[in-house]
Scaffold this active site. Structure first.
Site, PDB file in Angstrom:
ATOM      1  N   MET A 151      -5.852   8.416  13.488  1.00 39.97           N
ATOM      2  CA  MET A 151      -4.828   7.700  14.259  1.00 39.97           C
ATOM      3  C   MET A 151      -5.388   7.166  15.569  1.00 39.97           C
ATOM      4  SD  MET A 151      -1.281   9.837  14.351  1.00 39.97           S
ATOM      5  CE  MET A 151      -1.668  11.473  13.780  1.00 39.97           C
ATOM      6  N   ALA A 193      -5.766   3.884  22.416  1.00 38.34           N
ATOM      7  CA  ALA A 193      -4.487   4.330  21.876  1.00 38.34           C
ATOM      8  C   ALA A 193      -4.550   5.834  21.688  1.00 38.34           C
ATOM      9  CB  ALA A 193      -4.183   3.625  20.552  1.00 38.34           C
ATOM     10  N   GLU A 201       2.307  19.253  11.779  1.00 38.62           N
ATOM     11  CA  GLU A 201       1.037  19.313  12.523  1.00 38.62           C
ATOM     12  C   GLU A 201       1.224  20.083  13.825  1.00 38.62           C
ATOM     13  OE1 GLU A 201      -0.903  15.579  13.164  1.00 38.62           O
ATOM     14  OE2 GLU A 201      -2.470  16.469  14.410  1.00 38.62           O
ATOM     15  N   ASN A 221       0.877  17.600  26.037  1.00 39.05           N
ATOM     16  CA  ASN A 221       2.077  18.302  26.464  1.00 39.05           C
ATOM     17  C   ASN A 221       3.024  17.373  27.224  1.00 39.05           C
ATOM     18  OD1 ASN A 221       1.021  20.454  25.215  1.00 39.05           O
ATOM     19  ND2 ASN A 221       0.711  21.707  27.043  1.00 39.05           N
TER      20      ASN A 221
END
Lengths: 380, 382, 382, 380
Positions: A125, A130, A243, A367
């Site tokens: 990904m 990104a 995940e 987080n």
């Protein structure tokens, strides 16, 4: 405070895993850490012994076991703190994409190898520009007749060197909507135009072959698209729940392992004539950490229970991911504070665990991203 | 800044920063950090320019300045690179001890080479299984026919694997004493301790003394005064450690500011996100606080306030700040922050390691509590 | 201490402490705190002795000293009693504004009575529903035939219910302006705000201006400069707030040390428990850090460094320290710490309240981040 | 993330309680806060409506309901933050002593009044020099024939003014062992030699009639001893589990109430032209607090479930007590930070909750005592 019901069969499976790891895996870890690669033979041994994708149906070469078997694998892998053999990533993060979204032919082609360890998987990904902003990816996939042509690169890909099969996210450059242009594809190793970088030098996860992947006019058949064109982003979002449960739970297990190690240390070392564990300030620090672990263990188990029951738990999963990875990092630090510089020698276990755990609050959604998601679920 | 530097201090600060910027090559240092090698070339050059032992006596090639000046140098060096900065600054380690207690001959022989970058010294104070407790001392030195005979073990000897000599804390008939032992003394076994979580460019070692002999005149200061000397020395070391911590924090901050101002996500510079801005504010505040107490404590020390409490406070807080700032730096850098080439990852490891250096929070809090509450008996639970 | 006071500062500190020890009667103050009354008698006496407005101009009965001196006084007073100390120190509130912008006549009329303890001033800066944002200003002042006519509402006006006059931040044709309004001006409705969590001896009020008239010469400084003046003033106020916080922390610490050294449980003084000793060490360290940054920031301010960042940092950290120290003080005192007569309970409430005074952490962090990162646009999420 | 199973009957009970409180209790709270006393009529109304001791068997005048009804009462009482009507203390801390340890005659004599609110109870352990160190108590109980003569004083006694019946811990001065000399007794109000102080002025719990109790040659019949002579200390320790669950859970409920209040505030107040809840730093703070509450709620519910099932959960109870009371205090402080000084006016709800919650980490065993207990359970 039992939430999950582990049966005798679970217990036996755990025992088998523990002795397998002790015999066939643990002795090789230092070597893997030094070379930044984990031999494929170890993956195959894991598969052969039934420790990869235990949940996979028998018709695809799996054992059709419940999700708790996966949890057992994460827990025991965490205890030996060996990131190279990323069983959780393979079995419970990447393979489920294939299982959920691939056509039957692809499933028959790939899934048995995934369970046997012949096929090691990765999901791609992230790109240099990104990271948290997944939808900003620039790798393109353009359909030409029966073929899809891929161009671009991905970074920070775990299992990146070993992988035989990549679940790749790429965008259709003709679609301007940031989210709607993304689709997922299966790319096999050795496909012309697909190449891999060298393993990154990282703070931790040294045995993990994390690297970059490059795609230059890489052609794959249209049948290697997972699901419908343009559904990639929601598919990623859907699979991120599991995940993140893997990451969160793993971080909690890591915290507990570090704390257990520290408890042992404090019981056996003395200062001023008595065991460290008899010093009040040490006791209180250990107690505070044990309390954190106990409370988050209860939360993790409840989360797993609800996940197994198919509940919608985006908020709780995001809470768990951020809180448990943060706790793990803090416990790593505090354990070192208690034990002192002796335990900071790399010949001890703590430094590796300290280094390994630091990434968990960054990957699979930082987080800060978790907090943004929670804010949305609260309607803020 | 809440404490203004004087002109000479500003010059030193500037010179140290310019030296580090000129001589600390990023890629070379990443390699040295990875392989755990001492930065020998930079060390030699730093010594040539007088950066080692700024506070050592001028008579023995030191700078004749204060601990404060050395702290400023530590800050500048570690700001540029935490691992290299620490290694270079530790190359003067224990010079303070020789200054405090050495005879002119001893200073000539041991202090001067330190200042000149010709030797390293390994402080042999701690023993296996005793953590950072200095006593009881199980290494014994017996005076026999004009010679000290030493038997015992020392561990976590800073510079141990590269040092030319060691001040060894030994129990003698007169009480704790310090004896200078050369690296090639027969019976001395030096075992490198292997890679550490941080401070990887400084080679530590375990020492074993199997009837090692040292001349009578190798005793540093009067026998019986060893413990006090080491304690005083460690208080000074903590001030320099505070400077290192400050530099680590500032170096992590520098990199974070530049990353935050250039990195874009969600279509904007990440430095525009309020949450990130407030993290930066927290980091800036921590650095300011650390600098305030570190500078203040060093100034007090140079002004003859030898109370251990300020140096314990300075190290405790500066290390806390360094760890917190480096941790946020890693987080703000995201995946790149976890990579070796991102640099902040070794700042983070160095910060953590420094916090455990020659003491730990517990020990420093004991010092602070003793100063605040007085030394009451039985500070531990029954 | 990491920053040494000069002789004059030491004298002021000593005098303020002796005044507080002599005049702050514990039982009287517990009663005033409970009933929420301003400590009028002590205020008068403090003014007589020159403790109000130490940094005001001497020409107008001020002390001609610096903010640092006032901060030291705030520390000493709040150390003896947080609630009384705050009330007394707030009695000079906004004098800085009049000093900065007032004409000699205005100073004679408004500044001098503050310094002499003859009047209180209520700063009318904030409006309902705007938190501590200073703009937009919905209170308008229109200049009509030599008179300002003011319409609008202000809230959280410090000293509001006891003040003789109010500098009112108004929007004028030329931009934000400050107009001095007397308490008995027709059309001015003053509504006391009731009891607060802390700072209970300072009476706050809501103000409503229903076409209130003020002479042309009641404008403080040029129209259009009102916002800048208030911001500068608030930066100074934050330094004094930092002094208050420091005093609260130290006062809570004093009581805790004396409690810990006398209270026995499990057959020994509680001060011998390691866990408690380490708490005390943490508290001592926080106080030292707070003192370092507060003193340093005040010194910088008096040395003409008007940057708002240091005063924001000083208040932010000193308040954080005060709350943490007072909280531990309550905890260490146990049940007694929760009782009014244990005193530390109001130190705890005052610390919490002070943290919210005329700003909050968010706003202070914005100031620090702006200074550290620069003012980038769109600091909030989309 | 459901752990406890609340049925329709539980729900109906809660609804009745909520409307009862809104109508008959909430309007009187300010007056109680000002006068430091809660009228007996409110206790009686609580009892009449079935909100005291719901668990008590019907034969003793109760309703024989399960423990969750008690939990419902704590939760709803916490939401109105009214400490004067200390239903949890009476129903679930003090009355259980009588129920577990009194003779049948005493049970028949007192329990119906406890359920009806005619009898308000208190438990008296703490003394000026015996706080954390309970066993240091000096109040004496000496048996003379059929009578027991009590001398000494107790302090920080909740319901101290209103109480009709006190469960008193006192020691036999002839027994030197700190623990073995302690017994528990029932002392009725108006017994000659028993007198009460005036309500303490406290930071919070202002409507609570906390006071000192004095015993001067106070004579009670031997039948008023609870259980066997000398068993007082283990009886106290046994009952502390439920007391601490009440405190811990109450603190968690308090935290949630404060946070809910703050969420409402942030949604309705604006700063710089947008709702406070749209500012990222506010969002993240709210998210962090919500995460704490959610995680500790799961722990509290699991604890209650295990307590209801009769498990040994000393460690987990002590963890909950320390962690939840600490969280509650921290959330009170952070909520005020977010809302600013407007919310620090006593006309708002937060100041009272801030003041009230601060004692929870002190009473029923300080958090330091909790940590010492946990250290013991960990074998440190």
């Amino acid at each position: 405070m039992e939430i999950l019901k582990f049966t005798k069969a679970h217990h036996d499976y755990r025992e088998r895993l523990v002795s397998f790891l002790a015999k066939e895996v643990v002795p090789l870890i230092d070597q893997c850490e030094a070379t930044h690669i984990t031999p494929r033979s170890m993956w195959q041994a894991m598969g052969k012994n039934g420790f990869l994708c235990p949940w996979l149906e028998e018709k695809y070469g799996g054992q059709g076991l419940d999700f708790l078997y996966s949890v057992i694998v994460w827990e025991e892998m965490t205890k030996i703190h060996f990131t190279g053999l990323a069983a959780g990533l393979h079995s419970d993060v990447v393979v489920p994409y294939i299982h959920s979204f691939a056509g039957e032919a692809q499933k028959r082609a790939y899934l048995p190898g995934c369970a046997s360890g012949e096929i090691i998987t990765a999901v791609a990904m992230t790109e240099p520009c990104a990271g948290s902003d997944v939808a900003a990816m620039e790798t393109t996939a353009v359909t030409h007749g029966d073929e899809i042509v891929i161009n671009g690169s991905k970074t920070f890909i775990s299992n990146g060197i070993n992988c035989d099969l990549v679940v790749l996210a790429a965008r259709n450059p003709d679609i301007t909507d940031r989210h709607k242009g993304i689709s997922l594809y299966l790319v096999e190793d050795k496909t012309p135009g697909f190449s891999k970088g060298t393993p990154f030098e990282k703070m931790g996860w040294a045995s993990q072959d994390t690297t970059e992947l490059f795609f230059s006019d890489c052609k794959i058949p249209v049948s290697h698209r997972l699901g419908n064109e343009g559904d990639g982003f929601p598919m990623l979002m859907q699979k991120l729940q599991q995940e993140r449960i893997v990451c969160a739970t793993g971080a909690m297990f890591a915290a507990r392992t570090m704390l257990d190690h520290t408890l042992d240390f404090c019981r056996t070392r003395t200062q001023a004539g008595k065991a460290l564990s008899k010093h009040q300030s040490v006791q209180f620090a250990l107690v505070e950490m044990q309390t954190e672990v106990e409370i988050l263990k209860t939360f993790a188990h409840t989360l797993i229970r609800d996940h197994m029951e198919g509940h919608q738990i985006i908020k709780e999963t995001s809470m768990a991911k951020y809180k448990m990875t943060q706790m793990s990092k803090e416990i790593a630090s505090r354990c070192l504070d208690i034990m002192g510089s002796e335990a900071a020698l790399e010949s001890h276990d703590l430094p590796r665990m300290f280094r390994d755990t630091r990434v968990t609050s960054i990957f699979a959604g930082t987080n800060e991203i978790m907090k943004s998601i929670i804010a949305k679920t609260l309607g803020l | 800044m809440t404490l203004e530097l004087n002109r000479s201090q500003k010059l030193i600060q500037k010179a140290a920063w310019e030296f580090a910027r000129g001589e600390f090559d990023r890629d070379d240092l990443l390699e040295l950090e990875k392989t755990g090698k001492f930065p020998k070339k930079i060390w030699k050059k730093a010594a040539d320019l007088g950066f080692i032992g700024l506070h050592f006596e001028e008579k023995f090639s030191g700078g004749g300045l204060g601990i404060f000046d050395t702290l400023l140098t530590a800050e500048a060096f570690c700001r540029k690179d935490s691992s290299c900065g620490m290694a270079i600054m530790f190359s003067g380690f224990t010079g303070e001890l020789i200054m405090a207690a050495g005879t002119p001959d001893q200073k000539k022989q041991y202090l001067e080479p330190l200042a000149l970058g010709k030797s390293l010294c390994g402080g042999a104070f701690f023993e296996p299984e005793s953590g950072y407790e200095l006593s009881p001392i199980r290494t014994h030195a017996v005076h026999e026919m004009g010679t000290w005979v030493i038997t015992g073990k020392k561990t976590r000897v800073v510079n141990g694997a590269g040092a030319d000599f060691f001040p060894v804390l030994c129990e003698t008939k007169e009480g704790p004493g310090l004896i200078l032992v050369e690296k090639n003394a027969p019976g001395l076994i030096i075992t490198p301790m292997g890679r550490k979580l941080g401070n990887t460019m400084t080679p530590w070692a375990d020492l074993e003394f199997d009837g090692v002999k040292a001349d009578s005149n190798q005793i540093l200061g009067p026998p019986g005064k060893g413990l006090e000397l080491v304690k005083d020395f460690l208080a000074q070391a903590r001030l320099i450690n505070a400077g290192m911590a400050l530099g680590i924090a500032q170096g992590a901050m520098d990199r974070t500011l530049s990353h935050a101002k250039t990195r874009e996500q969600f279509g904007r510079k990440i430095a525009t996100f309020q949450h990130l801005r407030h993290k930066i504010a927290d980091m800036a505040l921590k650095i300011e606080l650390a600098r305030g107490i570190a500078y203040g404590a060093a100034q007090a020390y140079d002004n003859k306030n030898k109370a251990q409490v300020l140096s314990a406070m300075a190290m405790e807080y500066a290390c806390e700040a360094a760890e917190a700032v480096a941790d946020e730096a890693v987080q703000i850098h995201g995946g790149y922050g976890y990579m070796r080439e991102g640099e902040v990852e070794h700042f983070y490891r160095d910060a953590k390691f420094l916090r455990l250096f020659c003491s730990n929070s517990r020990l420093r809090k004991d010092i602070i509590a003793d100063d605040t509450l007085g030394h009451l008996k039985s500070a531990n639970i029954k």
